[in-house]
Design a protein around this motif. Sequence first.
Motif, short mmCIF file in Angstrom:
data_model
loop_
_atom_site.label_atom_id
_atom_site.label_comp_id
_atom_site.label_asym_id
_atom_site.label_seq_id
_atom_site.Cartn_x
_atom_site.Cartn_y
_atom_site.Cartn_z
N TYR A 56 -5.07 -2.58 9.11
CA TYR A 56 -5.27 -3.55 10.20
C TYR A 56 -6.68 -4.10 10.24
O TYR A 56 -7.16 -4.56 11.28
CB TYR A 56 -4.89 -2.88 11.54
CG TYR A 56 -3.44 -2.49 11.53
CD1 TYR A 56 -2.45 -3.41 11.80
CD2 TYR A 56 -3.06 -1.20 11.15
CE1 TYR A 56 -1.12 -3.07 11.71
CE2 TYR A 56 -1.72 -0.84 11.06
CZ TYR A 56 -0.76 -1.79 11.35
OH TYR A 56 0.56 -1.45 11.26
N ARG A 89 4.25 -7.88 -0.95
CA ARG A 89 4.01 -6.50 -1.35
C ARG A 89 2.75 -6.39 -2.19
O ARG A 89 2.79 -6.25 -3.41
CB ARG A 89 5.21 -5.89 -2.10
CG ARG A 89 6.56 -6.08 -1.47
CD ARG A 89 6.64 -5.56 -0.05
NE ARG A 89 6.42 -4.12 0.04
CZ ARG A 89 5.53 -3.56 0.87
NH1 ARG A 89 4.79 -4.31 1.67
NH2 ARG A 89 5.39 -2.27 0.90
N SER A 117 0.84 -1.21 0.00
CA SER A 117 0.00 0.00 0.00
C SER A 117 0.87 1.25 0.00
O SER A 117 0.42 2.32 -0.40
CB SER A 117 -1.01 0.00 1.14
OG SER A 117 -0.43 -0.38 2.35
N THR A 140 -4.18 -3.78 2.66
CA THR A 140 -2.91 -4.44 2.34
C THR A 140 -2.97 -5.89 2.80
O THR A 140 -3.71 -6.21 3.74
CB THR A 140 -1.73 -3.72 3.03
OG1 THR A 140 -0.53 -4.47 2.79
CG2 THR A 140 -1.91 -3.62 4.55
N SER A 145 -0.22 -7.22 3.84
CA SER A 145 1.00 -7.32 4.64
C SER A 145 0.75 -7.77 6.07
O SER A 145 1.42 -8.67 6.58
CB SER A 145 1.72 -5.98 4.68
OG SER A 145 2.19 -5.62 3.40
N LYS A 146 -0.19 -7.15 6.76
CA LYS A 146 -0.33 -7.38 8.19
C LYS A 146 -1.00 -8.72 8.49
O LYS A 146 -0.81 -9.29 9.56
CB LYS A 146 -1.07 -6.21 8.85
CG LYS A 146 -0.52 -4.84 8.47
CD LYS A 146 0.87 -4.57 8.99
CE LYS A 146 1.69 -3.58 8.21
NZ LYS A 146 1.35 -2.18 8.30
N ASP A 172 -7.24 4.35 5.61
CA ASP A 172 -6.20 3.33 5.54
C ASP A 172 -6.53 2.20 6.51
O ASP A 172 -6.38 2.34 7.72
CB ASP A 172 -4.85 3.99 5.88
CG ASP A 172 -3.67 3.02 5.73
OD1 ASP A 172 -3.89 1.79 5.65
OD2 ASP A 172 -2.53 3.52 5.70
C1 LIG Z 1 1.97 -1.23 7.52
C2 LIG Z 1 1.09 -0.11 7.09
C3 LIG Z 1 0.94 0.23 5.73
C4 LIG Z 1 1.83 -0.28 4.65
O1 LIG Z 1 1.65 -1.54 4.28
P1 LIG Z 1 2.34 -2.17 2.99
O2 LIG Z 1 1.18 -2.66 2.21
O3 LIG Z 1 3.20 -3.24 3.52
O4 LIG Z 1 3.10 -1.12 2.22
C5 LIG Z 1 0.05 1.23 5.41
N1 LIG Z 1 -0.63 1.89 6.35
C6 LIG Z 1 -0.50 1.62 7.65
C7 LIG Z 1 -1.28 2.39 8.64
C8 LIG Z 1 0.37 0.62 8.05
O5 LIG Z 1 0.55 0.39 9.36
#
Ligand SMILES: *Cc1c(COP(=O)(O)O)cnc(C)c1O
Length: 369
Positions: free
Chosen positions: A193, A226, A90, A216, A218-219, A190
Amino acid sequence: MAISRIVRWIRPDVRALVPYHVPDSLGFVKLDAMENPYPWPQELMNAWLTTLQSVALNRYPDAEARSLKSRLREYLGLPDDTELVLGNGSDELIQMLGLTVAGPGRTLLTPEPGFAMYRVIAEITGLNYVGVPLKPGGFSLDTHAMWAAIERHQPAILMLGYPNNPTGNLFDRAGIEQLIEACPGLVVIDEAYFNFAGETFISVLSRYPDVLVLRTLSKIGLAGLRLGILVGSREWLGEINKVRLPYNINVLSQVSGEFMLGHAGILEAQAKQICADREALYRELTDLGVEVWPSRTNFLLMRLKGRGPRVFQGLKEERILVKNLDGVHPLLEDCLRVTVGTPRENRLFYETLKSLLNPGSVFSYNSRP
Ligand SMILES: *Cc1c(COP(=O)(O)O)cnc(C)c1O
């Protein structure tokens, strides 16, 4: 001479930047970056490797990532009138947002403390950056201050972490809706989470044509892949998509992302476990007398009055890496952010922290040979 040409040609705003630092974490218990700590079951790993065998690395990826996108559409339960754009994380999508709207006198506005990349990306893309402090105490949104800042700066983009990083809380929904009404620009929620908080604006996007939701993978457990997702109206995303480089999602990410969405239940179960472990760690830290804030994410924010940086250093010497937030923002004095790991990692963190707070204990790193 290299230097004189650098002085002449590198943009002054780029020369003034401080590179984003990611510490080397080799050999550490890694609790600094909100990663999922669990490896995949072996059968899943084997099935994934089998899928990868059919990938043609000699060919360019599908520039539109059609197959992955339709899988994501289904997984996210997107309404038919919404569009999505994918990013290499993201972070890249935030950069695309910046590139699309940046220009003289244009502002990215966001509450602080917030996600560090908002400022970095505003600076790189040439947006004016304005941070508005959250309320001290519980880090709730100061809607009056936000409203006044919106009036004054007329932001092109308002970024809201929902839940917010590094404070871990969900802002009041009614307050956010007021800001959406007041903002003359694009509002980006955003939801990095989401899997831990369960709250979303995706379901109400049709009511807010100038709101986009950022997600995302990612978490939830695919930080290495990515893959970021921007969701919203066709009109906005059609413009943002123009600054996207055609092959930004590589073929391994496309295939692996699609594969994993077919097994998302595993990651969701891990997220549920992480939430339960977060609550257990929260209670333990509270019982220890540590000031720690309730969290709707996979991390906890805590304050160790008068000794935040020292405790951070002590943990590091015990090969435990957390995030030191002291000095990042006035509201984060002596604050550390710890990602919830496996129960074993959480225990190790807790015991080490306890011994650092009680230097008499046998586990103190000071007293070890
Ligand atoms: C970790 C995080 C992102 C970025 O995530 P990626 O997709 O890994 O780039 C974006 N916004 C917040 C609030 C985050 O904590």
